[in-house]
Design an enzyme around this catalytic site. Structure first.
Site, PDB file in Angstrom:
ATOM      1  CG  ASP A  70       0.066  -3.905   2.119  1.00  9.59           C
ATOM      2  OD1 ASP A  70      -0.263  -4.606   3.088  1.00  9.59           O
ATOM      3  OD2 ASP A  70       0.962  -3.038   2.165  1.00  9.59           O
ATOM      4  CD  GLU A 126       7.207  -0.414   8.236  1.00  9.80           C
ATOM      5  OE1 GLU A 126       6.275  -1.054   7.708  1.00  9.80           O
ATOM      6  OE2 GLU A 126       7.548   0.733   7.874  1.00  9.80           O
ATOM      7  CG  ASP A 178      -0.352  -0.044   2.519  1.00  7.51           C
ATOM      8  OD1 ASP A 178       0.897  -0.157   2.599  1.00  7.51           O
ATOM      9  OD2 ASP A 178      -1.090   0.033   3.525  1.00  7.51           O
ATOM     10  CB  SER A 179       4.575   1.804   0.001  1.00  7.12           C
ATOM     11  OG  SER A 179       4.849   0.566  -0.625  1.00  7.12           O
ATOM     12  CD  GLU A 210      -0.132  -1.441   8.154  1.00  6.31           C
ATOM     13  OE1 GLU A 210      -0.524  -0.663   9.049  1.00  6.31           O
ATOM     14  OE2 GLU A 210       0.471  -1.054   7.137  1.00  6.31           O
ATOM     15  CE  LYS A 242       2.576  -5.698   4.077  1.00  2.65           C
ATOM     16  NZ  LYS A 242       2.032  -4.590   4.898  1.00  2.65           N
TER      17      LYS A 242
END
Ligand code: KIV
Length: 279
Positions: free
Chosen positions: A84, A183, A45-46, A115, A113
């Site tokens: 993501d 991270e 998602d960057s 978070e 993925k």
């Protein structure tokens, strides 16, 4: 081109092979990464910042993520492709989370993925896995939570936060995640977690002891001259190299040396005479 499966990633930890992974958001970079024989590509998602120019990862939508994922999938790389889940695509309800994760798998992603490792997130991970959707966890510094954490600071420096992050890693493992991104946590904490869980850890800004590392494509290739996060390293001076190529193109056009005869096609002279007479 070697084809990688999730079982290969899991096996790397068992045989003690450190592995490299990187983000991709388009067809050409996914091809390049595949040629470099990377076992895992993250459609991160960057993309929110590096592809769409948003200020952080919170604005990017499912639709925007699907566009970049589809481009990566068309590269038909041998890497495991992880998509993501963007902010608010899995938080609101289990039903929405499964539907959105399913959209990524239907487009060709091999895993998603998410978070966090709250009870709610772990419950969703269990449902993903039992629905046939493999999951990569992501704990420590979680960019989707920057409004809660007030920025991008290293997580787990205090005793209580460090303990919480260890518990999070164990919960993700228990919930069925096949690996976990660590991270922005202290390296000794990442080492401890890597030794404690049998699924691979993938570090970013968390030191050398993780089973694998992940980086953002644009950081590694030095495409952004103005900013390089502490966790990254420029392995190529992409910005200056690309800029100098663009200037070279500009100069060649200005001086008339581009395009040259090998870059274009001539028409037969007799045809040229004919058409010139007509007009
Ligand atoms: O979106 C992203 O780039 C990430 C990192 C772990 C690389 O989530």
């Amino acid at each position: 081109m070697k084809k990688y499966y999730i079982k290969d990633i899991v096996n790397f930890k068992k045989i003690g092979k450190k592995f490299c992974s990187i983000t991709a958001y388009d067809y050409m970079s996914a091809k390049l990464i595949s040629d470099a024989d990377f076992p895992l590509i993250l459609v991160g998602d960057s993309a929110s910042m590096v592809m769409y120019g948003y200020c952080d990862t919170t604005p990017i939508t499912m639709e925007e993520m699907l566009l970049v994922l589809k481009a990566v999938i068309r590269a038909d790389s041998g890497s495991v492709v992880v998509a993501d889940m963007p902010f608010m695509s899995y938080q609101a309800s289990l039903e929405e989370a499964i539907k959105n994760a399913g959209k990524f798998i239907k487009c060709g992603a091999n895993a998603v993925k998410v978070e966090g490792a709250s009870l709610d997130t772990c419950n969703k991970i269990k449902h993903f896995v039992s629905s046939g959707i493999p999951v990569v966890g992501h704990i420590g510094l979680m960019p989707q939570s920057i409004n809660v954490t007030s920025g991008y600071s290293v997580q787990g420096k205090s005793r209580s936060r460090a303990k919480q992050i260890i518990r999070d890693a164990l919960s993700l493992h228990k919930s069925g995640a096949f690996c976990v991104v660590l991270e922005g946590i202290p390296s000794q904490l990442a080492k401890l977690i890597t030794e404690k869980i049998s699924i691979p850890t993938i570090g970013i800004g968390s030191g050398p002891h993780c089973d694998g590392q992940i980086q953002v494509f644009h950081d590694v290739l030095g495409l952004d001259k103005s900013f390089l996060p502490k966790h990254s390293k420029r392995f190529f001076n992409g910005y200056d190299s690309f800029l100098s190529a663009l200037h070279q193109y500009e100069d060649d056009v200005a001086q008339g040396s581009f395009p040259s005869s090998e870059n274009y096609t001539d028409i037969d002279n007799s045809i040229l005479e004919d058409i010139s007479e007509d007009y």
